[in-house]
Design a protein around this motif. Sequence first.
Motif, PDB file in Angstrom:
ATOM      1  N   SER A   1       0.807  -1.224   0.000  1.00  0.00           N
ATOM      2  CA  SER A   1       0.000   0.000   0.000  1.00  0.00           C
ATOM      3  C   SER A   1       0.837   1.271   0.000  1.00  0.00           C
ATOM      4  O   SER A   1       0.347   2.335  -0.393  1.00  0.00           O
ATOM      5  N   CYS A   2       2.078   1.193   0.448  1.00  0.00           N
ATOM      6  CA  CYS A   2       2.925   2.394   0.523  1.00  0.00           C
ATOM      7  C   CYS A   2       3.763   2.614  -0.739  1.00  0.00           C
ATOM      8  O   CYS A   2       4.467   3.625  -0.836  1.00  0.00           O
ATOM      9  N   ILE A   3       3.752   1.666  -1.665  1.00  0.00           N
ATOM     10  CA  ILE A   3       4.567   1.812  -2.872  1.00  0.00           C
ATOM     11  C   ILE A   3       4.052   2.998  -3.684  1.00  0.00           C
ATOM     12  O   ILE A   3       2.864   3.046  -4.031  1.00  0.00           O
ATOM     13  N   PRO A   4       4.894   3.980  -3.977  1.00  0.00           N
ATOM     14  CA  PRO A   4       4.419   5.165  -4.710  1.00  0.00           C
ATOM     15  C   PRO A   4       4.011   4.802  -6.132  1.00  0.00           C
ATOM     16  O   PRO A   4       4.547   3.860  -6.725  1.00  0.00           O
ATOM     17  N   PRO A   5       3.073   5.532  -6.692  1.00  0.00           N
ATOM     18  CA  PRO A   5       2.719   5.292  -8.098  1.00  0.00           C
ATOM     19  C   PRO A   5       3.899   5.623  -9.002  1.00  0.00           C
ATOM     20  O   PRO A   5       4.726   6.484  -8.685  1.00  0.00           O
ATOM     21  N   GLU A   6       3.972   4.951 -10.122  1.00  0.00           N
ATOM     22  CA  GLU A   6       5.071   5.178 -11.054  1.00  0.00           C
ATOM     23  C   GLU A   6       4.952   6.557 -11.692  1.00  0.00           C
ATOM     24  O   GLU A   6       3.852   7.033 -11.969  1.00  0.00           O
ATOM     25  N   LEU A   7       6.090   7.174 -11.883  1.00  0.00           N
ATOM     26  CA  LEU A   7       6.130   8.507 -12.503  1.00  0.00           C
ATOM     27  C   LEU A   7       6.777   8.395 -13.877  1.00  0.00           C
ATOM     28  O   LEU A   7       7.891   7.873 -14.006  1.00  0.00           O
ATOM     29  N   THR A   8       6.089   8.871 -14.894  1.00  0.00           N
ATOM     30  CA  THR A   8       6.633   8.844 -16.248  1.00  0.00           C
ATOM     31  C   THR A   8       6.778  10.268 -16.774  1.00  0.00           C
ATOM     32  O   THR A   8       6.109  11.190 -16.311  1.00  0.00           O
TER      33      THR A   8
END
Length: 846
Positions: free
Chosen positions: A448-455
């Motif tokens: 749940s703490c994994i940040p969303p991927e940034l592109t």
Amino acid sequence: MILNRSLRLLLLSCPLKSSPFLLPLRPFSASYPMEKNKAKNGSSKSSPFEFNKRRADGFDETGKSKKNLERKTRKLNPNTTAYAQVLGTGMDTQDTSSSVLLFFDKQRFIFNAGEGLQRFCTEHKIKLSKIDHVFLSRVCSETAGGLPGLLLTLAGIGEEGLSVNVWGPSDLKLLVDAMKCFIPRAAMVHTRSFGPSSTPDPTVLVDDEVVKISAITLEPPRSMEEESCSKSGEISVVYVCELADIMGKFDLEKAKKVFGVRPGPKYSKLQCGESVRSDEKDITVYPSDVMGPSVPGPIVLLVDCPTESHVAQLLSAKCLESYYPSSDSGGKLVNCIIHLSPSSVTSSPTYQSWMKRFHSSQHILAGHQRKNMEFPILKASSRIAARLNYLCPQFFPAPGFWPPQHVTNSIVDSTPSDQDSNLGKSISAENLLKFTLRPYAHLGMDRSCIPPELTSPQVLDELLSEIPEIKDKTEEIKQLWKKPNGETESNTDLPSCLENIRRDDMEIVLLGTGSSQPSKYRNVSAIYIDLFSKGSLLLDCGEGTLGQLKRRYGLDGADEAVRKLRCIWISHIHADHHAGLARILALRCKLLKGVAHEPAIVVGPRSLKHFLDAYQRLEELDMEFLDCRSTTKTSWASLESGKEEGPLFSKGSPMQSVFKTPMTDLPCLENLKKVLGEVGVEDLISFPVVHCPQAFGVVVKAAERLNSVGERIPGWKMVYSGDTRPCPEIVEASQDATVLIHEATFEDDLIDEALAKNHSTTKEAIDMGSSAGVYRIVLTHFSQRYPKIPVIDESHMHNTCIAFDLMSINVADLQVLPKVLPYFKTLFKDEMVEEDVDDIALEEAL
């Protein structure tokens, strides 16, 4: 401590010996306020060259030394929230080992402190002040590169400072000896090393009511030949973290009716494991009589096997036998194993067979996995870099961490199952991935703490939505390069050294542009001078410099940038200017192993040599050291004349106590001259500046070349101030320079802070360049109180630009450089006055 302007003291005029200017350096002090009043009311004018002599002499302005840093003590509770979390430092750039956080409500443990840990924790709001212990799985630049900065930051927190327990194998003593050169002893009093266990059990390091942490050392055997030539730093560690058992449920009815214990304090004693006497019967009541079965505490292993030789030791480690699942011995149940070993090791058949022995455990592969290379870990700075690249790709090339073609489909790393609680899986670690240890009902993976991927497309969509006019600004900037030279600047204003200059002549890459400590948006000082096919130089090398090279050039490009480094110049001994040096040198040595090459030449203050000499007992650095004092103008003259030079400052100067008479290492200086000639540099001249003991600036001047009609013209001249107050030496060194890179730590209104800390304001830095007739001025080393863009006044910045991390200034683009400044203000129009309160407080403490 911030000194009020009314407390400054102006003393006698003491001109620098070699300066042609009559402008004096005037020290000030907080001790004699009446002297300042005399200066204000008298007829004499205040000199622009004021500085804090006490700080320049190396004394803290408060005059107090911290003898014993505070150690935190907290009341512990076994029924705490607990988890192990992967901190993704180096996951994308693969320049350093990932860290692991073992979290409890009242305790924090971090395993490994590679470069970038502080910056990572700042971005993800992990409070370093809460850390109680740091454990190193190996003692080398990959796992401990961030430790010096961490210790210094903790020592600067609060009035008395904080300390932390640091644990590591026996090599830790060598690292501590090396760090003594620039870290106060008080910050390292809690460093503890350990060797192999003398018993079949692991070495116990921490054992309290919450957790027991033990160590198993792995040291590959060496032959006699290897013993004589190998370095220390080859011992690795397996850490065993065993949480306390949770006692079973208290049976109140049984205690009262069967054993005759009345409600009261005795119930608490039974629940705490103590026996009591029955109130109604002549018997002793034991906890086991009234408590349900206890729940075994979860166990986590952290394994670091850097080589196959270490794997052989892992397989034969007797201390691990009690943790293998076995029907014969009833081994303890290991719930989670975090593998810090590189993928080249974890994918080997031998290591895989060892992993299978823990068939019921959750395996997390936290070594360098290809899967994590595609998306940046430090998203705040990556977002800024992508926005700047869109606005002005000429000065901000596409960052290396976003390849043109994503390689998602070719990545074969295993991915986690949707059933995270189903243990016995092997998954690749992701940034901030958790393994919950308590509450026991939630035991298992938590994503749940994994940040969303940034592109990159996401960032650009955000930018165009927030600032629609930026698209037109980008087009305007493109036009600056399309106009012929005659339209952008008259040929009479263009320095002759830039006539028909080629793009493969020189490029300045500003890797770090912040001061004091790494922040979300700016790393600490480092300037890469790319001379293309001829080689490269590095001016200062703060923590995280290698990571910044990888963000600028990509993984392979950064390796090539490190390979071709010929000389590294360090301005002074403060950690934000050299803490990344060992990592760069160690990697260069590794990359060039087996290839004919010459050692890198490191030019720096003499105290830096003590650190490097001590550190080389841990890792091979393959370098040759030269004192900055041996590269001054007079030292170079002594190489030609064979005579020893005199002092740097005139007799009676207030800076005499700081700079002693140098002793030139003529053979090493001769070698530096040869290297400079090979890379097309005519001069590399250090000059003293006013900041702290043994602080320097540097002049780098290219050799002459032929112009388009065959005439000899001078080469470009670049000057870097290092950290300094304005002083005549900078004006003299910068005469007719092509580029002056000058620190501008504070805005103009913060002159008192600049004086107290011996730094410069924006206007002071520009005035230095203007006084010397500099063609272009680049401002850098901004206080972390300015998170994205410093406070600037464009009215006096006609030939000036401000620096950002990863900014790349090609010498052929210097004409255009000041013209892009107004566009930066458009890009950051809503953030011009933003200040980070936490960063300001910490910076002032440091």
